[in-house]
Design a protein around this motif. Sequence first.
Motif, PDB file in Angstrom:
ATOM      1  N   ALA A 212     -43.702  52.959-107.678  1.00 33.83           N
ATOM      2  CA  ALA A 212     -44.668  53.769-106.913  1.00 33.83           C
ATOM      3  C   ALA A 212     -44.992  55.076-107.628  1.00 33.83           C
ATOM      4  O   ALA A 212     -46.133  55.534-107.603  1.00 33.83           O
ATOM      5  N   LEU A 213     -43.988  55.677-108.263  1.00 37.27           N
ATOM      6  CA  LEU A 213     -44.195  57.007-108.843  1.00 37.27           C
ATOM      7  C   LEU A 213     -44.703  56.967-110.284  1.00 37.27           C
ATOM      8  O   LEU A 213     -45.316  57.924-110.753  1.00 37.27           O
ATOM      9  N   LEU A 214     -44.435  55.853-110.989  1.00 35.12           N
ATOM     10  CA  LEU A 214     -44.801  55.810-112.409  1.00 35.12           C
ATOM     11  C   LEU A 214     -45.736  54.655-112.773  1.00 35.12           C
ATOM     12  O   LEU A 214     -46.353  54.676-113.827  1.00 35.12           O
ATOM     13  N   GLU A 239     -29.166  57.490-106.329  1.00 34.07           N
ATOM     14  CA  GLU A 239     -29.290  56.028-106.418  1.00 34.07           C
ATOM     15  C   GLU A 239     -30.768  55.621-106.382  1.00 34.07           C
ATOM     16  O   GLU A 239     -31.219  54.806-107.187  1.00 34.07           O
ATOM     17  N   ALA A 240     -31.521  56.185-105.456  1.00 38.95           N
ATOM     18  CA  ALA A 240     -32.943  55.819-105.342  1.00 38.95           C
ATOM     19  C   ALA A 240     -33.741  56.332-106.532  1.00 38.95           C
ATOM     20  O   ALA A 240     -34.778  55.761-106.892  1.00 38.95           O
ATOM     21  N   ALA A 241     -33.249  57.414-107.172  1.00 39.00           N
ATOM     22  CA  ALA A 241     -33.991  58.025-108.289  1.00 39.00           C
ATOM     23  C   ALA A 241     -33.662  57.385-109.631  1.00 39.00           C
ATOM     24  O   ALA A 241     -34.338  57.654-110.632  1.00 39.00           O
ATOM     25  N   GLN A 246     -34.736  57.116-115.542  1.00 35.42           N
ATOM     26  CA  GLN A 246     -34.683  56.404-116.840  1.00 35.42           C
ATOM     27  C   GLN A 246     -36.071  56.243-117.426  1.00 35.42           C
ATOM     28  O   GLN A 246     -36.316  56.569-118.587  1.00 35.42           O
ATOM     29  N   GLN A 247     -37.006  55.737-116.601  1.00 34.80           N
ATOM     30  CA  GLN A 247     -38.350  55.442-117.118  1.00 34.80           C
ATOM     31  C   GLN A 247     -39.085  56.718-117.478  1.00 34.80           C
ATOM     32  O   GLN A 247     -39.841  56.762-118.433  1.00 34.80           O
ATOM     33  N   LYS A 248     -38.842  57.765-116.721  1.00 35.61           N
ATOM     34  CA  LYS A 248     -39.532  59.024-116.973  1.00 35.61           C
ATOM     35  C   LYS A 248     -39.039  59.625-118.291  1.00 35.61           C
ATOM     36  O   LYS A 248     -39.831  60.074-119.111  1.00 35.61           O
ATOM     37  N   SER A 249     -37.709  59.576-118.495  1.00 35.38           N
ATOM     38  CA  SER A 249     -37.227  60.182-119.740  1.00 35.38           C
ATOM     39  C   SER A 249     -37.617  59.318-120.937  1.00 35.38           C
ATOM     40  O   SER A 249     -37.958  59.840-121.991  1.00 35.38           O
ATOM     41  N   ALA A 250     -37.677  57.978-120.752  1.00 29.34           N
ATOM     42  CA  ALA A 250     -38.131  57.103-121.856  1.00 29.34           C
ATOM     43  C   ALA A 250     -39.591  57.414-122.210  1.00 29.34           C
ATOM     44  O   ALA A 250     -39.968  57.440-123.378  1.00 29.34           O
TER      45      ALA A 250
END
Length: 253
Positions: A212-214, A239-241, A246-250
């Motif tokens: 939803a966010l990315l 847990e929800a984050a 991971q995807q945001k920092s990648a």
Amino acid sequence: MPLNVIIAPDTASAFQQAATFLADHIRGAAHPVLGLATGRTMESIYALLVSDHQAGKLDFSQLTSFNLDEYVGLSPTDPRSYRHYMQEHLFGHVNMRPEHVHVPDGTASDLVAECAAYEAAIQNEGGLGLQLLGIGETGHIGFNEPPSAFDTRTRPVTLDDVTRRQNAAMFGGQPGAVPHTALTMGVGTILEARELLLVATGSSKARIVAEALLGPLTPDISASAIRLHANCTVILDHEAAAIWKQQKSASNL
Ligand code: F6R
């Protein structure tokens, strides 16, 4: 303003931060109008608001509320209805005026007219000040199942089988016993609230939160629409984050 994502130190503090956010709105707005959600995530948040009220710290007498959704065919006194859930978790314990409380009526003889009247009632109150949201496993907000266009209004919808499984606990653990249809505020209705607060906790929400966010802005994940809102806060526990982080920092590498 971009999406404001808060990762709370632990789950209890995610709920506490959400409750404080709502309480600040109830105290601070001249005419507080809250859009409310149901579900497991909200239970702890409402419990915190009830204890604030019982401690004499939070007055609900000026608050008007509109719930997001209701099952079709369940009466307000049916223990499985969202109207009943709200009575059990919030309305029955605070000093809200009965005439200030709104939940769509899933037993209305004309469901389309009921939805139109619900939209009109929201407008009559000057619109939603703050809309509280959870996120379902299908990526729904309210019961806006895939696909739900971003300009949809309050309407009858067919529930996804994933959602009927997600919500089976209230129906004796039998997904087949969960109603097939519901009334829900539309994505467009939700986006018109002046402010949004989405809360998600637990690892079962991690994948859909990240999508939803990315992921793409898509009617297939109605929660992705919150990124179009100018004033939206998301409160998550670790847990929800997890996948979002991971995807945001990648993607920032
Ligand atoms: C319910 C609603 C739903 C829930 C979502 C998450 O009124 O609007 O969108 O917020 O299904 O439910 P829980 O918190 O039970 O995981």
